[in-house]
Design a protein around this motif. Structure first.
Motif, mmCIF file in Angstrom:
data_model
loop_
_atom_site.group_PDB
_atom_site.id
_atom_site.type_symbol
_atom_site.label_atom_id
_atom_site.label_comp_id
_atom_site.label_asym_id
_atom_site.label_seq_id
_atom_site.Cartn_x
_atom_site.Cartn_y
_atom_site.Cartn_z
ATOM 1 N N ALA A 56 -6.650 8.301 -1.795
ATOM 2 C CA ALA A 56 -5.239 7.916 -1.841
ATOM 3 C C ALA A 56 -5.014 6.480 -1.372
ATOM 4 C CB ALA A 56 -4.402 8.874 -0.984
ATOM 5 N N THR A 57 -6.044 5.840 -0.839
ATOM 6 C CA THR A 57 -5.899 4.472 -0.333
ATOM 7 C C THR A 57 -6.189 3.487 -1.459
ATOM 8 O OG1 THR A 57 -6.646 5.261 1.832
ATOM 9 C CG2 THR A 57 -6.517 2.887 1.531
ATOM 10 N N THR A 58 -5.270 3.416 -2.385
ATOM 11 C CA THR A 58 -5.382 2.495 -3.506
ATOM 12 C C THR A 58 -4.741 1.158 -3.131
ATOM 13 O OG1 THR A 58 -3.270 3.213 -4.408
ATOM 14 C CG2 THR A 58 -5.248 4.424 -5.109
ATOM 15 N N ILE A 59 -4.994 0.149 -3.950
ATOM 16 C CA ILE A 59 -4.353 -1.140 -3.715
ATOM 17 C C ILE A 59 -2.839 -0.989 -3.823
ATOM 18 C CG2 ILE A 59 -4.096 -3.502 -4.558
ATOM 19 C CD1 ILE A 59 -6.723 -3.008 -3.149
ATOM 20 N N ASP A 60 -2.377 -0.168 -4.768
ATOM 21 C CA ASP A 60 -0.939 0.083 -4.892
ATOM 22 C C ASP A 60 -0.371 0.672 -3.603
ATOM 23 O OD1 ASP A 60 -0.614 -0.830 -7.464
ATOM 24 O OD2 ASP A 60 -1.023 1.117 -8.388
ATOM 25 N N ALA A 61 -1.085 1.646 -3.037
ATOM 26 C CA ALA A 61 -0.610 2.298 -1.822
ATOM 27 C C ALA A 61 -0.596 1.331 -0.646
ATOM 28 C CB ALA A 61 -1.487 3.509 -1.495
ATOM 29 N N VAL A 62 -1.632 0.515 -0.527
ATOM 30 C CA VAL A 62 -1.691 -0.473 0.557
ATOM 31 C C VAL A 62 -0.560 -1.481 0.409
ATOM 32 C CG1 VAL A 62 -3.062 -2.317 1.603
ATOM 33 C CG2 VAL A 62 -4.173 -0.198 0.892
ATOM 34 N N ALA A 63 -0.301 -1.904 -0.828
ATOM 35 C CA ALA A 63 0.778 -2.857 -1.072
ATOM 36 C C ALA A 63 2.127 -2.273 -0.641
ATOM 37 C CB ALA A 63 0.804 -3.245 -2.543
ATOM 38 N N ARG A 64 2.367 -1.013 -1.010
ATOM 39 C CA ARG A 64 3.632 -0.377 -0.621
ATOM 40 C C ARG A 64 3.735 -0.221 0.890
ATOM 41 N NH1 ARG A 64 2.357 2.950 -5.079
ATOM 42 N NH2 ARG A 64 1.578 4.561 -3.661
ATOM 43 N N HIS A 65 2.649 0.233 1.512
ATOM 44 C CA HIS A 65 2.663 0.504 2.957
ATOM 45 C C HIS A 65 2.839 -0.774 3.765
ATOM 46 C CE1 HIS A 65 1.139 1.800 6.918
ATOM 47 N NE2 HIS A 65 1.435 3.037 6.534
ATOM 48 N N SER A 66 2.238 -1.873 3.308
ATOM 49 C CA SER A 66 2.275 -3.139 4.054
ATOM 50 C C SER A 66 3.404 -4.052 3.618
ATOM 51 C CB SER A 66 0.949 -3.871 3.884
ATOM 52 O OG SER A 66 0.729 -4.206 2.516
ATOM 53 N N SER A 67 4.111 -3.669 2.520
ATOM 54 C CA SER A 67 5.175 -4.515 1.952
ATOM 55 C C SER A 67 4.643 -5.884 1.547
ATOM 56 C CB SER A 67 6.337 -4.681 2.948
ATOM 57 O OG SER A 67 6.910 -3.426 3.254
ATOM 58 N N VAL A 68 3.418 -5.890 1.021
ATOM 59 C CA VAL A 68 2.774 -7.110 0.529
ATOM 60 C C VAL A 68 2.451 -6.889 -0.948
ATOM 61 C CG1 VAL A 68 0.786 -8.646 0.748
ATOM 62 C CG2 VAL A 68 1.809 -7.629 2.794
ATOM 63 N N SER A 69 2.588 -7.915 -1.758
ATOM 64 C CA SER A 69 2.356 -7.758 -3.188
ATOM 65 C C SER A 69 0.878 -7.515 -3.493
ATOM 66 C CB SER A 69 2.817 -9.010 -3.943
ATOM 67 O OG SER A 69 1.956 -10.104 -3.686
ATOM 68 N N LYS A 70 0.630 -6.793 -4.589
ATOM 69 C CA LYS A 70 -0.754 -6.575 -5.029
ATOM 70 C C LYS A 70 -1.423 -7.896 -5.351
ATOM 71 C CE LYS A 70 -0.224 -3.704 -8.425
ATOM 72 N NZ LYS A 70 -0.652 -2.801 -9.533
ATOM 73 N N MET A 71 -0.685 -8.851 -5.873
ATOM 74 C CA MET A 71 -1.249 -10.150 -6.211
ATOM 75 C C MET A 71 -1.826 -10.831 -4.975
ATOM 76 S SD MET A 71 0.601 -13.447 -8.001
ATOM 77 C CE MET A 71 1.058 -12.438 -9.414
ATOM 78 N N THR A 72 -1.110 -10.725 -3.864
ATOM 79 C CA THR A 72 -1.590 -11.323 -2.614
ATOM 80 C C THR A 72 -2.850 -10.623 -2.138
ATOM 81 O OG1 THR A 72 0.625 -12.020 -1.930
ATOM 82 C CG2 THR A 72 -1.020 -11.766 -0.192
#
Length: 216
Positions: A56-72
């Motif tokens: 469940a620890t996808t880049i999408d999930a990390v981006a949502r949890h950290s409020s940081v864009s996937k691009m970053t």
């Protein structure tokens, strides 16, 4: 405060001057990474690994949890595996700092660190470590990425500590310091992975004494 020197120099982990970027990434121009943003990404990745598991620890999930864009995130970590390792690395540095020279003889420091590792294995730390290693092997065919980004620096530092004890006579065990290190930590990890016997801090300290044969 924990000694973070063992992770601050590693690829992908933010440093005071904004350094980082993975071993698999080329130098990039532009604005240096934000310490706060990088830490938010790493802390979110570890929190998700510990609470929801690696799948469940996808880049999408990390981006949502950290409020940081996937691009970053992709700009600073070119693979999901590298991000997961660096998130684990940061947490490990806080939970298991490398023992400073001022904290006692090499054998004393080895006992303390091995005992702390044995205790950490019993909690979420052990589960996350095993999951990250498994992820590396399943994606790349080996644990080389985990070794290069996390284990090598810590192993080298503890091997150097053991060798110093052999040199000053406080450690009587003969043979390469690398083999002595592997005998200690390999045994602890082997027992943990296969559940052969309970791993306690006391067992770890006794194992260090049996392997290193400290003087006195």
């Amino acid at each position: 405060m924990p000694d973070k020197s063992d992770w601050a120099r590693r690829p992908g982990v933010v440093t005071a001057n904004g350094g980082g970027g993975g071993a698999d990434s080329a130098p990039r121009r532009g604005r240096p990474r934000s310490i706060e943003t990088s830490n938010a990404i790493l802390e979110s990745a570890y929190a998700l690994m510990a609470s929801t598991g690696l799948a469940a620890t996808t880049i999408d999930a990390v981006a949502r949890h950290s409020s940081v864009s996937k691009m970053t995130i992709y700009k600073w970590w070119q693979s999901r595996e590298a991000l997961l390792i660096d998130a684990f690395l940061q947490h490990a540095a806080q939970m298991l700092p490398l023992p400073p020279v001022s904290s006692g003889t090499p054998a004393t420091r080895a006992r303390r660190h091995a005992a702390a590792y044995a205790e950490a294995l019993q909690g979420e730390f052990g589960k996350v470590q095993l999951a990250v290693i498994s992820e590396c092997i399943s994606k790349t065919g080996s644990a080389e990425l985990f070794y290069a980004r996390y284990l090598k620096l810590r192993r080298d530092a503890l091997v150097e500590m053991i060798a110093a004890g052999q040199k000053d006579g406080s450690i009587l065990a003969e043979g390469p310091a690398e083999d002595l290190y592997d005998a200690i930590y390999g045994s602890l990890f082997y027992r943990y992975v296969f559940g052969i016997a309970p791993i306690t801090p006391g067992y770890a300290r006794n194992l260090v004494d049996m392997v290193l044969r400290p003087r006195g």
